[in-house]
Motif scaffolding. Structure first.
Motif, PDB file in Angstrom:
ATOM      1  N   ARG A  70       0.838  -1.200   0.000  1.00 59.26           N
ATOM      2  CA  ARG A  70       0.000   0.000   0.000  1.00 59.26           C
ATOM      3  C   ARG A  70       0.868   1.243   0.000  1.00 59.26           C
ATOM      4  NH1 ARG A  70      -2.322   0.980   4.624  1.00 59.26           N
ATOM      5  NH2 ARG A  70      -1.114  -0.457   5.870  1.00 59.26           N
ATOM      6  N   THR A  71       0.329   2.311  -0.543  1.00 57.15           N
ATOM      7  CA  THR A  71       0.978   3.613  -0.462  1.00 57.15           C
ATOM      8  C   THR A  71       0.727   4.138   0.949  1.00 57.15           C
ATOM      9  OG1 THR A  71       0.572   4.020  -2.792  1.00 57.15           O
ATOM     10  CG2 THR A  71       1.042   5.954  -1.414  1.00 57.15           C
ATOM     11  N   PRO A  72       1.752   4.636   1.642  1.00 53.98           N
ATOM     12  CA  PRO A  72       1.530   5.176   2.983  1.00 53.98           C
ATOM     13  C   PRO A  72       0.419   6.237   2.978  1.00 53.98           C
ATOM     14  CG  PRO A  72       3.866   4.994   2.539  1.00 53.98           C
ATOM     15  CD  PRO A  72       3.151   4.699   1.244  1.00 53.98           C
ATOM     16  N   SER A  73      -0.438   6.193   3.992  1.00 53.43           N
ATOM     17  CA  SER A  73      -1.606   7.075   4.032  1.00 53.43           C
ATOM     18  C   SER A  73      -1.244   8.538   4.296  1.00 53.43           C
ATOM     19  CB  SER A  73      -2.605   6.589   5.086  1.00 53.43           C
ATOM     20  OG  SER A  73      -1.991   6.508   6.359  1.00 53.43           O
ATOM     21  N   GLU A  74      -0.190   8.766   5.044  1.00 52.70           N
ATOM     22  CA  GLU A  74       0.190  10.148   5.334  1.00 52.70           C
ATOM     23  C   GLU A  74       1.155  10.657   4.265  1.00 52.70           C
ATOM     24  OE1 GLU A  74       3.071   7.468   6.739  1.00 52.70           O
ATOM     25  OE2 GLU A  74       1.079   7.610   7.613  1.00 52.70           O
ATOM     26  N   ALA A  75       1.116  11.953   4.073  1.00 49.01           N
ATOM     27  CA  ALA A  75       2.017  12.576   3.100  1.00 49.01           C
ATOM     28  C   ALA A  75       3.467  12.416   3.567  1.00 49.01           C
ATOM     29  CB  ALA A  75       1.679  14.048   2.944  1.00 49.01           C
ATOM     30  N   PRO A  76       4.396  12.351   2.627  1.00 53.57           N
ATOM     31  CA  PRO A  76       5.804  12.279   3.024  1.00 53.57           C
ATOM     32  C   PRO A  76       6.190  13.505   3.857  1.00 53.57           C
ATOM     33  CG  PRO A  76       5.567  11.885   0.670  1.00 53.57           C
ATOM     34  CD  PRO A  76       4.229  12.337   1.183  1.00 53.57           C
ATOM     35  N   ALA A  77       7.057  13.289   4.828  1.00 58.13           N
ATOM     36  CA  ALA A  77       7.540  14.391   5.661  1.00 58.13           C
ATOM     37  C   ALA A  77       8.374  15.344   4.822  1.00 58.13           C
ATOM     38  CB  ALA A  77       8.372  13.840   6.812  1.00 58.13           C
TER      39      ALA A  77
END
Length: 165
Positions: A70-77
C-alpha cells in the motif's frame, strides 16, 4: 535446521521490541512512562521521548504500508526533522496514551507482516533501489534499537529509569 533471513529478522524484531536479551527492548524502555516524563526535554536541549516515539512511529508505519503493498496514508515528511514533531504536552495523558497504543499495535502488525514473508519477498528489490527488502528491514530494526537506547538514556537523565530486568 537452517536459519533463514526471516528467522534472523524475527529474532531481531523480538529482541528490539519485547525480549530482554542483549539490549533493552523498546517496550521495556517505554514501560510506565507518563505524558509528563515523555514530554521532558533535557535542560541542555535535545529531543523528548515523545518526539522519538513520533519519529519511529512515522517511519515504521510507512515501512509497514509498503510491505503490505500500500501507499503510505500520510504525506511524506518535509524532512527527517519534521518526523519528530513537538516535544509533547506534559498534561496530555490521552495523547500520550493514544501514541503508546498505536505504537504497540503497529509493533504487533509489523511482526506479523515479517512472519508472513517468504524468502523470495526478502530478496526482492526495495522500492526502486538496488537494496533488497531484507537489507531495509535489518536497517529498520537497528533504527528502533538505536532510539530505544536514547529513550533509556533520557529516562536515566530524568530519574525515571527504575526498571531492572
Amino acid at each position: 535446521m537452517t536459519t533463514t533471513a526471516k528467522d534472523l529478522l524475527l529474532i531481531q524484531k523480538d529482541d528490539t521490541w519485547d525480549q530482554c536479551n542483549w539490549i533493552v527492548p523498546l517496550s521495556k524502555a517505554l514501560e510506565g512512562l507518563t505524558a509528563e516524563q515523555a514530554a521532558w526535554v533535557p535542560s541542555s536541549g535535545g529531543l523528548s521521548i515523545w518526539q522519538l516515539v513520533n519519529h519511529m512511529y512515522y517511519y515504521n508505519h510507512r515501512l509497514l504500508s509498503r510491505m503490505q503493498g500500500r501507499t503510505p496514508s500520510e504525506a511524506p515528511a518535509e524532512n527527517n526533522e519534521s518526523t519528530f514533531g513537538s516535544s509533547g504536552d506534559p498534561s496530555d495523558t490521552d495523547g500520550w496514551s493514544t501514541l503508546m497504543h498505536n505504537t504497540i499495535q503497529l509493533a504487533g502488525q509489523f511482526r506479523e507482516q515479517i512472519a508472513s514473508l517468504e524468502e523470495s519477498d526478502l530478496e526482492a528489490p526495495y522500492m526502486d533501489s538496488d537494496a533488497k527488502w531484507a537489507h531495509q528491514l535489518a536497517r529498520w530494526v537497528l533504527h528502533d534499537a538505536y532510539h530505544a537506547g536514547q529513550i533509556v538514556l533520557l529516562r536515566r537523565q530524568q530519574g525515571s529509569w527504575k526498571i531492572i530486568f
